[in-house]
Write an enzyme that holds these catalytic residues in place. Sequence first.
Site, mmCIF file in Angstrom:
data_model
loop_
_atom_site.group_PDB
_atom_site.id
_atom_site.type_symbol
_atom_site.label_atom_id
_atom_site.label_comp_id
_atom_site.label_asym_id
_atom_site.label_seq_id
_atom_site.Cartn_x
_atom_site.Cartn_y
_atom_site.Cartn_z
ATOM 1 N N PRO A 88 43.911 -34.680 -99.174
ATOM 2 C CG PRO A 88 45.472 -33.426 -97.966
ATOM 3 C CD PRO A 88 45.348 -34.420 -99.068
ATOM 4 C CD GLU A 115 55.150 -30.211 -99.571
ATOM 5 O OE1 GLU A 115 54.091 -29.649 -99.267
ATOM 6 O OE2 GLU A 115 55.995 -30.594 -98.731
ATOM 7 N NE ARG A 153 31.081 -53.151 -90.669
ATOM 8 C CZ ARG A 153 29.853 -52.656 -90.645
ATOM 9 N NH1 ARG A 153 29.486 -51.774 -91.546
ATOM 10 N NH2 ARG A 153 28.977 -53.026 -89.726
ATOM 11 C CG ASP A 168 24.037 -52.851 -87.670
ATOM 12 O OD1 ASP A 168 23.670 -52.556 -88.828
ATOM 13 O OD2 ASP A 168 25.199 -52.745 -87.277
HETATM 14 N N1 4FN Z 1 48.217 -35.608 -96.802
HETATM 15 C C1 4FN Z 1 45.754 -30.154 -94.968
HETATM 16 C C2 4FN Z 1 46.133 -29.109 -95.810
HETATM 17 C C3 4FN Z 1 47.236 -29.228 -96.608
HETATM 18 C C4 4FN Z 1 48.004 -30.391 -96.606
HETATM 19 C C5 4FN Z 1 47.620 -31.440 -95.782
HETATM 20 C C6 4FN Z 1 48.405 -32.712 -95.754
HETATM 21 C C7 4FN Z 1 50.384 -36.480 -97.457
HETATM 22 C C8 4FN Z 1 51.119 -36.093 -99.803
HETATM 23 C C9 4FN Z 1 49.107 -34.910 -98.971
HETATM 24 C C10 4FN Z 1 45.900 -35.872 -95.242
HETATM 25 C C11 4FN Z 1 44.707 -35.910 -94.528
HETATM 26 C C12 4FN Z 1 43.680 -36.718 -94.918
HETATM 27 C C13 4FN Z 1 44.854 -38.363 -97.817
HETATM 28 C C14 4FN Z 1 46.509 -31.326 -94.974
HETATM 29 C C15 4FN Z 1 45.036 -37.474 -96.763
HETATM 30 C C16 4FN Z 1 46.089 -36.653 -96.366
HETATM 31 C C17 4FN Z 1 43.858 -37.507 -96.053
HETATM 32 C C18 4FN Z 1 47.358 -36.586 -97.140
HETATM 33 C C19 4FN Z 1 51.568 -36.385 -98.378
HETATM 34 C C20 4FN Z 1 50.319 -34.809 -99.864
HETATM 35 C C21 4FN Z 1 49.453 -35.279 -97.521
HETATM 36 C C22 4FN Z 1 43.791 -28.724 -94.357
HETATM 37 C C23 4FN Z 1 43.544 -31.147 -94.363
HETATM 38 C C24 4FN Z 1 44.913 -30.049 -92.619
HETATM 39 C C25 4FN Z 1 50.144 -34.098 -96.823
HETATM 40 C C26 4FN Z 1 44.507 -30.021 -94.081
HETATM 41 N N2 4FN Z 1 43.005 -38.373 -96.633
HETATM 42 N N3 4FN Z 1 49.315 -32.921 -96.767
HETATM 43 O O1 4FN Z 1 48.193 -33.529 -94.887
HETATM 44 O O2 4FN Z 1 47.600 -37.344 -98.034
HETATM 45 O O3 4FN Z 1 43.603 -38.888 -97.679
#
Ligand code: 4FN
Length: 250
Positions: A88, A115, A153, A168
Site C-alpha cells: 500500500p 503487517e 497482453r 486501438d
Molecule cells: N496490504 C491501507 C493502509 C494500511 C494497510 C493496508 C493493508 C497485506 C501485508 C500489506 C493492499 C492494498 C493494495 C499490495 C492498507 C497491496 C496491499 C496493495 C497489501 C499484508 C501488509 C497488506 C490505506 C491502503 C487502505 C495489508 C490503505 N497493492 N495492509 O492492506 O499488501 O499491493
Amino acid sequence: MRIDVISIFPEMFKALTCCGMALRAIERGALDLRLWDPRDTTKDKHRRIDDRPYGGGPGMVMLAQPLMDTLSRLRQDDGASKVIYLTPQGTRLKQDKIRDLAGQSRLILLSGRYEGIDERVIDREVDEEISIGDYILTGGELPAMVLIEGLIRYLPGVLGNEESVFADSFTEGLLDWPHYTRPVDFAGHEVPNVLLGGNHEEIRRWRLKQALGRTWERRPDLIEQLVLTDEQKELLLVYQKEHTSEEVLR
Ligand code: 4FN
C-alpha cells in the site's frame, strides 16, 4: 518474460495459471512464471517466517532472513532483475507503468502477509514499491497477480497482442464504448441503429463519441490527462450537449 514471485502462499497463483490468457502465455513460452516459498529457506524446526514487531503492537512481521535467502537463491542465475514489492506504500499502478515493465526480460515480485515485511529487506533489495489501490487486503498475492495479468497482453505471441494492444490508439486512455451483440431485440431493449447500418465511418465516430462522453461523465480525471484531437473535442462537445439537461444549461 520470466517472473519470479516470492509468496508464502504459492498455490494462490493457480488461480492465474489454471486458465485464460496467462495459461496460454505459459504454454507458448512467452511467460515463465516461477513461485518461491520463503518457508523453504527457513532453518529452524518450526519453519518460522514471521515474528513480533519491535516496539510492540498488534500483528506479525515477515522475517528478513527467509526473504533474503529466497532472493539470493532465485538470483543465482541472474543478478540484474528488478525487484518489486507490492505494498500500500507503493506508487499506484497505472497502465503506463505496466507497459514500461513489459519491456523487462525478468521481474521479481514480492508479496507480503501479516503487517508486511521487515523494512531492511525493502531498503536493501527492493527497487520499486507498487500499490494496486487504496483498500485493506490480507496479502500482496492478488496485487502481484493483478500486475502479472496486466503484463500478459504485452507478451509477444499471446493472442490479441498485435491487433488489440497497439491498434486501438484512437481511444487510448479512454473508457470503452458500449458493446452489443445478438439479438437486435433483447426483451424489448434494442441495439443502437447506427451499429446496424454498416456505415463504418459513422460507427467509428459514434464509438469515439461514446468513449469520450462516458470517460468525461465517469472519469473526468482521465480526460484531464489527455490532449484531445480536434475531432475528439468536437465529438465530446456533441455528447455533452446531448447529455446535459435543459435545467443545467439554463
Ligand atoms: N496490504 C491501507 C493502509 C494500511 C494497510 C493496508 C493493508 C497485506 C501485508 C500489506 C493492499 C492494498 C493494495 C499490495 C492498507 C497491496 C496491499 C496493495 C497489501 C499484508 C501488509 C497488506 C490505506 C491502503 C487502505 C495489508 C490503505 N497493492 N495492509 O492492506 O499488501 O499491493
